[in-house]
Write a protein that holds these residues in place. Structure first.
Motif, PDB file in Angstrom:
ATOM      1  N   HIS A   8     119.571 109.048  52.723  1.00  0.00           N
ATOM      2  CA  HIS A   8     119.542 107.817  54.249  1.00  0.00           C
ATOM      3  C   HIS A   8     120.524 107.868  54.987  1.00  0.00           C
ATOM      4  N   SER A 138     121.544 102.988  60.618  1.00  0.00           N
ATOM      5  CA  SER A 138     120.881 104.056  59.543  1.00  0.00           C
ATOM      6  C   SER A 138     119.265 103.206  58.989  1.00  0.00           C
ATOM      7  N   THR A 139     120.553 101.890  58.609  1.00  0.00           N
ATOM      8  CA  THR A 139     119.487 100.881  57.903  1.00  0.00           C
ATOM      9  C   THR A 139     117.874 100.783  58.593  1.00  0.00           C
ATOM     10  N   ALA A 140     118.365 100.212  60.363  1.00  0.00           N
ATOM     11  CA  ALA A 140     117.602 100.263  61.359  1.00  0.00           C
ATOM     12  C   ALA A 140     116.265 100.950  61.163  1.00  0.00           C
ATOM     13  N   THR A 141     117.421 101.930  60.940  1.00  0.00           N
ATOM     14  CA  THR A 141     116.132 103.289  61.499  1.00  0.00           C
ATOM     15  C   THR A 141     115.382 103.407  60.497  1.00  0.00           C
ATOM     16  N   LEU A 142     115.556 103.149  58.989  1.00  0.00           N
ATOM     17  CA  LEU A 142     114.807 103.527  57.682  1.00  0.00           C
ATOM     18  C   LEU A 142     113.890 101.933  57.979  1.00  0.00           C
ATOM     19  N   SER A 143     114.073 101.252  57.519  1.00  0.00           N
ATOM     20  CA  SER A 143     113.285  99.934  58.076  1.00  0.00           C
ATOM     21  C   SER A 143     112.219 100.601  58.934  1.00  0.00           C
ATOM     22  N   ARG A 144     112.195 100.651  60.171  1.00  0.00           N
ATOM     23  CA  ARG A 144     111.499 100.498  60.396  1.00  0.00           C
ATOM     24  C   ARG A 144     110.224 102.162  60.499  1.00  0.00           C
ATOM     25  N   GLY A 146     109.878 102.843  57.693  1.00  0.00           N
ATOM     26  CA  GLY A 146     109.230 102.435  56.491  1.00  0.00           C
ATOM     27  C   GLY A 146     107.944 101.208  56.629  1.00  0.00           C
ATOM     28  N   ARG A 147     108.181 100.552  58.049  1.00  0.00           N
ATOM     29  CA  ARG A 147     107.479 100.000  58.422  1.00  0.00           C
ATOM     30  C   ARG A 147     106.249 100.517  59.422  1.00  0.00           C
ATOM     31  N   SER A 148     106.483 101.324  59.558  1.00  0.00           N
ATOM     32  CA  SER A 148     105.622 102.854  60.581  1.00  0.00           C
ATOM     33  C   SER A 148     104.748 103.148  59.314  1.00  0.00           C
ATOM     34  N   ARG A 150     103.883 102.116  56.307  1.00  0.00           N
ATOM     35  CA  ARG A 150     103.579 101.192  55.824  1.00  0.00           C
ATOM     36  C   ARG A 150     101.764 100.852  57.082  1.00  0.00           C
TER      37      ARG A 150
END
Length: 154
Positions: A8, A138-144, A146-148, A150
């Motif tokens: 990631h 990178s963490t924010a992009t990965l989090s976003r 994952g949220r979309s 879900r």
């Protein structure tokens, strides 16, 4: 500068060198750093031809790396050519080439192409700030993402 990247696009380690060392000498320290951070050897370790040596391949295997991707330098025997053409090795090489793009992003997006500080300490500070900025993005992009995913699966 040496960059270690995990899944990631997260940078897990970096070094700023006063002089440019040979890549082949950096491999074992990189594996040891990964084991110290994550408590185990990586499943896959990839490097370019500069890191390749029989000793480095053996060092990775001895540390528990399941898939070692170090393309051999120079002419290859037919056996080695067939080995390096396996699907998992080609996929690992593509992943490693993606890591080269991370260096470009660090230079362009996070300003690592030019250091405003002076001296070795200033360079260490500037690279560290660039790595932190990269990991936040990178963490924010990965989090976003994952949220979309879900929300889509509801």
């Amino acid at each position: 500068m040496t960059i270690q990247e995990s899944e990631h696009q997260i940078i897990t380690g970096y070094d700023v060198h006063a002089r440019r060392p040979a890549d082949v000498t950096l491999w074992r320290a990189a594996l040891d750093r990964h084991a110290a951070i994550f408590g185990r050897a990586p499943d896959l370790a990839a490097g370019d031809r500069g890191f390749a040596s029989a000793g480095n391949e053996q060092a990775a295997t001895d540390r528990g790396v399941r898939r070692v991707i170090l393309p051999q330098r120079g002419p290859k025997s037919p056996v080695r050519r067939a080995y390096e053409r396996q699907r998992w090795i080609r996929r690992g090489q593509r992943w490693r080439v993606g890591c080269e793009g991370r260096i470009s992003v660090l230079k362009r997006r996070h300003g690592l192409d030019r250091c405003p500080y002076h001296g070795e300490d200033g360079m260490q500070r500037w690279v560290g700030l660039g790595v932190i900025a990269n990991n936040l993005v990178s963490t924010a992009t990965l989090s976003r993402a994952g949220r979309s995913n879900r929300l889509r699966n509801r």
